[in-house]
Design a protein around this motif. Structure first.
Motif, PDB file in Angstrom:
ATOM      1  N   GLU A  17      81.131  66.850  54.661  1.00 11.00           N
ATOM      2  CA  GLU A  17      80.231  67.402  55.681  1.00 11.00           C
ATOM      3  C   GLU A  17      79.468  68.602  55.153  1.00 11.00           C
ATOM      4  OE1 GLU A  17      81.805  67.532  59.889  1.00 11.00           O
ATOM      5  OE2 GLU A  17      83.668  67.108  58.812  1.00 11.00           O
ATOM      6  N   LEU A  18      80.138  69.444  54.353  1.00 14.97           N
ATOM      7  CA  LEU A  18      79.471  70.613  53.802  1.00 14.97           C
ATOM      8  C   LEU A  18      78.314  70.203  52.893  1.00 14.97           C
ATOM      9  CD1 LEU A  18      79.336  73.698  53.237  1.00 14.97           C
ATOM     10  CD2 LEU A  18      80.901  73.288  51.331  1.00 14.97           C
ATOM     11  N   ASN A  19      78.578  69.281  51.988  1.00 13.65           N
ATOM     12  CA  ASN A  19      77.530  68.847  51.064  1.00 13.65           C
ATOM     13  C   ASN A  19      76.377  68.191  51.806  1.00 13.65           C
ATOM     14  OD1 ASN A  19      78.213  69.433  48.201  1.00 13.65           O
ATOM     15  ND2 ASN A  19      80.080  68.323  48.696  1.00 13.65           N
ATOM     16  N   ARG A  20      76.723  67.412  52.824  1.00  9.56           N
ATOM     17  CA  ARG A  20      75.673  66.749  53.597  1.00  9.56           C
ATOM     18  C   ARG A  20      74.785  67.769  54.325  1.00  9.56           C
ATOM     19  NH1 ARG A  20      77.932  63.655  58.506  1.00  9.56           N
ATOM     20  NH2 ARG A  20      78.048  65.826  59.211  1.00  9.56           N
ATOM     21  N   GLU A  21      75.424  68.728  55.007  1.00 14.22           N
ATOM     22  CA  GLU A  21      74.660  69.731  55.759  1.00 14.22           C
ATOM     23  C   GLU A  21      73.874  70.647  54.831  1.00 14.22           C
ATOM     24  OE1 GLU A  21      74.384  70.090  59.350  1.00 14.22           O
ATOM     25  OE2 GLU A  21      74.880  68.039  58.758  1.00 14.22           O
TER      26      GLU A  21
END
Length: 996
Positions: free
Chosen positions: A457-461
């Motif tokens: 989720e961090l990389n996506r956001e």
């Protein structure tokens, strides 16, 4: 009880479920005697599971408990279990910051700084932080007190009781209080220096902008003046010693670490300049020597420590210089270049992880906002904030940035800054690199509230927000309107009625009073629309003034703006999208034809903002669009109305591309592209008229016969239509041919064909405000006396028995344009032997063509027309060039395949390639033909009606000149050049055509 080997205990399972990555070690820590209260109560375990890194939080908590005096250890845990606010704050900090956990282990009583949970505690300012730091007497004590204050900020941050902007502001306020405390210590240790000077500390950068990071250099500038009757040199030396000592107090490393570096390298002359200057010395430098980036740095200048009056005097003195910086030559380009240099200097292996400086990073937001501030803030004081987010909000409210763009940029900036904060908070180190280790990424993601799959989720956001930043940075930071606004003289960015009239008159507006009324109607009021107009108008006025008729341009802009006033995308398009505003100004001020088209369908403005919008759409795109619309229409009249709407839109697209292309670029001057631009216009108009005729044909057939006519039917383009050389005012010369379908009586087929022709002509002649598409059938066999449509066999019989040489010449441009493609191809097979006769023309035919040309010159040139300026029939004009080329085609086309084309320039090039005409003569004829064709286009674009000679009205003549590349005052040169070019072409024509 002994655990069964291989079986996990219930505590182990609970720890795993609560997010511990090493539940075995956590279980061991909880078994320690001092942690008995934590084992006995699930509240503490649940709270640990809610923090960014439960393992880190538990390890740090154990260290904190063990560091307490023996009697206080259980009391600490009992307090945590009983007091949820304290529990959330302390464990939240311990789970997010290893460095603050270390601090608490060294100073075990500082956890009490987190006990207070009152309204006043939520938003402390400089005074509250000064109280916390008050009384410290040495750098070590200052560091301890600083970390204690930092602990409370971090607790509010990780618990979400303050947002990003409040966190950054509190960090800046704490830095301000720390600088004051450090300066107090320096003064106390050197009272003589303190007495001999007034010293002020000016914060720049993030500290000055009230948006500091957890760990960041604090950029400062020092200004000093003598005090107590001291000599200036003595005062400056004393101030320099105080400033240097203050910097060391904050920057030096002690047993308690360092606070942060104090960086004074943004001062005048950088590291090579004196650390401290007087106010007059600062001003002298900024007025004479400062570079663009130095004014950008001063945008956030704020007095933070030392003599408050002197500090404010400094800020007041440099502020006007900051807001004049955009008037510097190449200001926008300099700022853009500086941003590119920053990116270029990032190590290649770090650029993808660089959260601050990399593409799509924080600097992209900050540079874009600062550039917009510096350009527009000269005349709009609401934009003069040191805070990036506050300034972005003001830019949105003022209409300088779209609301959606501003909201997306705000959201992205907050996310990226929050990432930066949490990365720095972990070890309190100055870094902007996103970690690569999965544990670090997991802790970072959880600290931001991402819990399902924190790393993914961090990389996506992160990538999503970075992409938004990059896109909007390119849009805002590099948009052409910025440079245009920056080049305006002071005061021009906001229009005042008193000065505007004189300026309008000086710019060449013939009716300044009317122009002022238009400006008042567009820009008055407090609406967002008016605010955006006030940004656009000063630039547009300059672009209108660069035309031959500024008044017409401004009037057109008002009409378009009135028509699209409630359309949300219109002004946003002009403000944000590439060169849309400049393109619109060029189109509106270049004549009547394109603005008239636009005012009938104002939404076509969107074409001007689309990077590919000015590229003409070919017949393969237009014909299916028109035929599909005809198929949906309820009646033939509705069908042709739709086709006309498409034609109107595409006429505007073609005219706009022509007008804008005629201005050229530095790399590609318009005159170098004149021939190519002319061919593009001719092809676009040909494709458009062919598609429109196809639509009219389909509508006429559907009305009576449905999907299939009883006879095959084709429309053959002739003249300029068949030659793909249409002007804006050209008729469509056509022939109609049909062939009965199998089993259909010839008379029935002929009646059907004639009915279709009559219906097509009726539909295309229906009254309309759109430019008409007139069908001209005078080139048919027997001319006006012959039938409108013939069968293929009838054409064959006529051409075999009765065809005249002029008809063979006219067929040189015959090309199928609509209807049955097979029938059209058979018609071309039929006429090829006539237009390219075997062994060429006989002498009698050549004499007849020459006789017809001479007769046409004598009889058809309008009475009173200047033969040296008539583009069609005048000396060296279109007729001279075309008849010369056509004679070569009919004489040699049977032997030279390249001559078998309907296009004049292609045939001329082929004749040159075959050695039938010399290089210089070919160039002379081509230049004259292109120039005469462009003059005809220019006349239509300027006047809104066709004409074969230059206009007599001065403004219209000047507008034709601008289209052809002649600046103000050079109309005479244009006419002289036209006469010279066509005179040379006439000489070539007489040699080649008449064998003179």
């Amino acid at each position: 009880m002994t655990a069964v080997p291989g079986r996990r205990s219930s505590t182990f399972t609970r720890l795993l479920r609560h997010g511990f990555t090493d539940p075995g070690d956590a279980e061991r820590l909880l078994e320690l005697p001092d942690m008995a209260p934590a084992r006995a109560d699930s509240v503490l375990l649940d709270a640990l599971g809610a923090v960014a890194d439960p393992d880190l939080a538990l390890r740090s908590l154990v260290r904190l408990v063990e560091a307490q005096p023996e009697p206080d250890r259980r009391a600490l845990l009992d307090t945590l279990i009983a007091a949820k606010p304290l529990r959330d704050r302390l464990l939240g900090v311990l789970g997010a910051s290893e460095a603050l956990g270390d601090h608490l282990a060294r100073h075990p009583g500082d956890w009490r700084a987190l006990v207070t949970y009152e309204a006043a505690d939520l938003h402390p300012g400089v005074e509250e932080f000064e109280e916390c730091l008050g009384g410290v007497a040495d750098p070590v004590a200052l560091r301890v007190a600083y970390r204690r204050c930092l602990l409370s900020i971090a607790a509010r941050d990780v618990c979400g009781t303050i947002d990003l902007a409040e966190t950054a502001a509190e960090l800046a306020d704490l830095a301000t209080a720390t600088l004051r405390a450090a300066l107090t210590i320096a003064r106390t240790e050197a009272p003589e220096d303190a007495a001999s000077c007034r010293l002020a500390v000016i914060a720049l950068g993030k500290c000055g902008g009230h948006e500091l990071n957890y760990v960041s250099d604090v950029d400062v500038v020092f200004v000093a003046e003598p005090a107590g009757g001291a000599d200036e040199d003595v005062a400056l030396r004393a101030a320099t010693r105080l400033a240097s000592h203050m910097m060391r107090i904050c920057s030096d490393t002690t047993v308690e670490g360092t606070i942060w570096p104090v960086d004074a390298n943004l001062r005048p002359e950088g590291r090579n300049g004196p650390l401290v200057r007087t106010l007059s010395s600062h001003l002298a430098y900024y007025q004479r020597w400062a570079k663009t980036w130095e004014f950008q740095a001063l945008l956030k200048a704020r007095a933070v420590a030392g003599d408050p009056a002197l500090g404010q005097s400094y800020v007041d003195a440099v502020s006007p210089l900051v807001w004049q910086a955009a008037e510097r030559e190449n200001f926008v380009a300099d700022v853009q270049r500086m941003r590119r240099r920053v990116v270029d200097n990032i190590p290649a292996d770090e650029v993808e992880r660089e959260l601050k400086l990399g593409p799509g990073g924080l600097r992209d937001v900050e540079f874009a906002v600062q550039l917009l501030q510096l350009v527009h803030g000269r005349s709009d004081s609401t934009l003069r904030s040191g805070s990036t987010l506050e300034a972005l909000g003001a830019l949105a409210r003022g209409g300088y940035v779209g609301r959606v763009d501003a909201a997306q940029l705000d959201d992205a900036y907050r996310f990226l800054r929050s990432m930066e904060h949490r990365i720095q908070l972990y070890r309190l180190r100055r870094t902007h690199l996103v970690p690569e280790d999965s544990d670090d990424l997991r802790r970072l993601g959880r600290s931001l509230g991402l819990r399902m799959d924190p790393v993914f989720e961090l990389n996506r956001e992160w990538r999503r927000h970075a992409a938004v930043v990059r896109r909007l940075h390119e849009k805002l930071f590099y948009r052409p309107l910025l440079d245009a606004v920056a080049q305006l003289a002071p005061g021009e960015t906001r229009l005042s009625a008193r000065a505007a009239g004189q300026r309008l008159e000086a710019l060449g507006y013939a009716d300044p009073a009317a122009a002022l009324r238009h400006l008042e109607a567009l820009a008055s009021g407090v609406t967002r629309k008016s605010a955006i107009q006030r940004t656009l108008l000063p630039v547009l006025l300059g672009w209108f003034a660069d035309s031959a008729d500024p008044d017409a341009g401004l009037l057109g802009f008002r009409k378009v703006s009135d028509a699209l006033g409630k359309t949300p995308w219109y002004l946003r398009l002009l403000r944000d999208e590439g060169a849309a505003a400049e393109n619109l100004a060029r189109v509106l001020s270049a004549g009547r034809f394109a603005p008239d088209l636009l005012l009938r369908a104002p939404e076509a403005v969107a074409i001007l903002g689309d990077p590919g919008g000015l590229k003409p759409r070919g017949r393969d795109h237009l014909e299916p669009e028109i035929l599909a619309a005809v198929g949906r229409a309820q009646s033939a009249e509705d069908a042709v109305a739709v086709a006309r709407g498409v034609r109107r839109r595409e006429l505007f697209r073609t005219a706009a591309a022509d007008l804008i292309g005629s201005y050229g670029t530095e790399d590609s001057p318009a005159e170098d592209d004149a021939g190519a631009l002319l061919e593009q216009v001719g092809q676009a108009l040909t494709d458009l008229n062919a598609a429109t005729l196809a639509g009219a044909l389909r509508a006429a057939v559907r009305e009576q016969w449905g999907d299939e006519l009883p006879t095959r039917f084709a429309v053959i383009g002739m003249g300029r239509f068949g030659g793909h050389e249409l002007n804006y005012g050209s008729d469509a010369d056509v022939l109609f041919v049909h062939e009965p379908r199998e089993g259909v009586d010839e008379q029935e087929a002929a009646r059907a064909a004639n009915t279709v022709v009559a219906e097509m002509r009726r539909l295309l002649q229906l009254p309309t405000a759109d430019p008409p598409l007139l069908i001209d059938v005078d080139l048919r066999p027997e001319g006006k006396n012959g039938p409108l449509v013939r069968s293929l066999s009838s054409y064959e019989a006529y051409y075999r028995r009765w065809s005249l040489v002029w008809e063979s010449q006219a067929l040189l441009r015959a090309e199928p344009m609509a209807g049955d493609p097979e029938l059209g191809a058979r018609f071309i097979e039929l006429v090829d032997p006539l237009r390219y006769p075997m062994e060429g023309l006989g002498e009698g035919a050549v004499r007849e063509i020459r006789r017809l040309k001479a007769r046409m010159e004598a009889e058809r040139l309008p009475r009173g027309a200047d033969p040296t300026l008539h583009t069609k029939l005048g000396r060296g004009g279109l007729s001279d060039v075309e008849w010369t080329v056509q004679l070569l085609q009919m004489r040699h086309g049977w032997a030279e395949p390249g001559l078998r084309t309907t296009r004049t320039r292609q045939a001329l090039a082929a004749a040159h390639g075959a050695g039938l005409i010399g290089t210089e003569d070919a160039q002379t004829l081509d230049e004259a033909w292109v120039l005469a064709s462009r003059v005809r286009n220019a006349v239509m674009l300027v006047r809104g009606r066709a004409g074969d000679t230059f206009p007599s009205d001065g403004r219209e003549l000047a507008a034709v000149g601008r289209y052809l590349g002649y600046g103000p005052g050079h109309v005479g040169d244009m006419l002289d050049d036209y006469r010279r070019t066509t005179r040379r072409a006439r000489a070539v024509m007489e040699t080649l055509f008449y064998d003179a």
